[in-house]
Enzyme design. Structure first.
Site, PDB file in Angstrom:
ATOM      1  N   ARG A  83      37.050  43.439  46.691  1.00 36.56           N
ATOM      2  CA  ARG A  83      36.381  42.158  46.843  1.00 36.56           C
ATOM      3  C   ARG A  83      36.647  41.314  45.603  1.00 36.56           C
ATOM      4  NH1 ARG A  83      36.170  43.292  51.437  1.00 36.56           N
ATOM      5  NH2 ARG A  83      34.382  43.257  52.874  1.00 36.56           N
ATOM      6  N   GLU A 133      36.961  32.834  48.432  1.00 33.41           N
ATOM      7  CA  GLU A 133      37.945  32.719  49.522  1.00 33.41           C
ATOM      8  C   GLU A 133      37.511  31.664  50.539  1.00 33.41           C
ATOM      9  OE1 GLU A 133      38.347  36.606  51.241  1.00 33.41           O
ATOM     10  OE2 GLU A 133      38.971  37.513  49.356  1.00 33.41           O
ATOM     11  N   HIS A 182      43.772  38.302  51.907  1.00 35.88           N
ATOM     12  CA  HIS A 182      42.751  39.267  52.332  1.00 35.88           C
ATOM     13  C   HIS A 182      43.188  39.951  53.632  1.00 35.88           C
ATOM     14  CE1 HIS A 182      38.177  40.234  52.070  1.00 35.88           C
ATOM     15  NE2 HIS A 182      38.854  41.253  52.544  1.00 35.88           N
TER      16      HIS A 182
END
Length: 310
Positions: A234, A263, A281
């Protein structure tokens, strides 16, 4: 599974078509509104009979749990539980399940690919050829991953899968985490100590209050000017400004990042730095794994309620 049609599940996730269909065939499903103003009325009307939640990115905090007094299980489509107040859920006797075991292999594959890309300059080599510079000047040498000491932050399902791949190529590997695991790998009780030992640091630990900003100025300083950072966990675990500062001062050699602090926003300094490899991601982003994640999420709900009715 006809008996489960009476079980009300709150769907707080956009899911693959097959998973969405199966969830609705098995349970009485209520969809969490995307309009925040509509969430309160839905919970006021139905909250007392919601027994399960199928979640992906939605935020489930203590206040929301208070509005779901019949809740028994939260089943997460993803590995990360950072949007869920797990401590509050457990305090209420709510079971929390995720899919970290399902996606571990694909995420570990990406971690290895990013590690090689960063240390060998793979993306720079791609541009070097595409831009016609091959034959005009020599391409700089990279680093051999098998000769580098690699530190893994968090030896869970994903970290263990990364370690297995590193072992296969002959790289020296160690790890850090809240506790020592029953594995034949060197253990560091601090991330700072692991970073000082390592040439390459791979972040695979879950996000939570204790890991936000874990990779900070001190960790990056210990990693040093010849060290590399890879993050497939993360974005909040890495202090992004500390990373930008370390790159600007040539205090680390490079980074490879699949996740970011805010993000999908990625700072220009990271996007434009040739020493940084970026991906959107996509750690679990294969057709096979995404469907298995959906299957696992539904299976966790089914198994829980079937066991309760047995």
């Amino acid at each position: 599974m006809a008996m489960l049609r009476d079980v009300t599940v709150l769907q707080a996730a956009e899911l693959p078509e097959k998973t969405d269909r199966e969830l609705r065939e098995i349970f009485n499903v209520l969809r969490l509104p995307t309009d925040e103003a509509a969430i309160g009325p839905l919970l006021a009307e139905h909250g007392t009979r919601i027994r399960g939640v199928a979640v992906r990115h939605a935020h489930i905090d203590a206040a929301m749990l208070d509005r779901l007094p019949a809740l028994e299980i939260i089943s997460s489509y993803s590995a990360g539980l950072d949007g869920i107040d797990v401590e509050s859920a457990h305090a209420r006797g709510v079971v929390v399940r995720n899919t970290s075991r399902i996606l571990a292999e694909d995420v570990a594959d990406l971690a290895l690919a990013l590690s090689i890309s960063a240390t060998r300059g793979l993306m720079r080599g791609h541009d070097f050829v595409r831009e016609g510079r091959w034959g005009q000047i020599a391409f700089p040498l990279g680093r051999s991953l098998r000769s580098m000491k690699t530190g893994i932050i968090g030896l869970g399902h994903i970290g263990s899968a990364v370690a297995a791949r590193l072992r296969a190529i002959g790289a020296a590997t160690a790890y850090s985490g809240p506790r020592r695991k029953p594995v034949d790998l060197p253990y560091f009780d601090s991330v700072e100590g692991l970073a000082a030992w390592a040439d390459l640091l791979v972040v695979t630990c879950p996000a939570g209050p204790e890991t936000i900003g874990l990779v900070n100025h001190a960790v990056l300083a210990n990693l040093g000017p010849e060290g590399y950072l890879v993050n497939v966990s993360r974005g909040t675990i890495v202090d992004e400004q500390a990373l930008i500062s370390a790159l600007a001062g040539n205090r680390i050699a490079g980074a490879a990042l699949d996740v970011f602090e805010n993000e999908p926003f990625v700072p220009d300094t990271l996007r434009n730095d040739p020493r940084v490899v970026l991906s959107p991601h996509m750690g679990s982003g294969t057709h096979e794994t995404r469907q298995q994640m959906g299957d696992s999420m539904v299976a966790a709900l089914v198994e829980h309620f079937e066991s309760r009715s047995a």
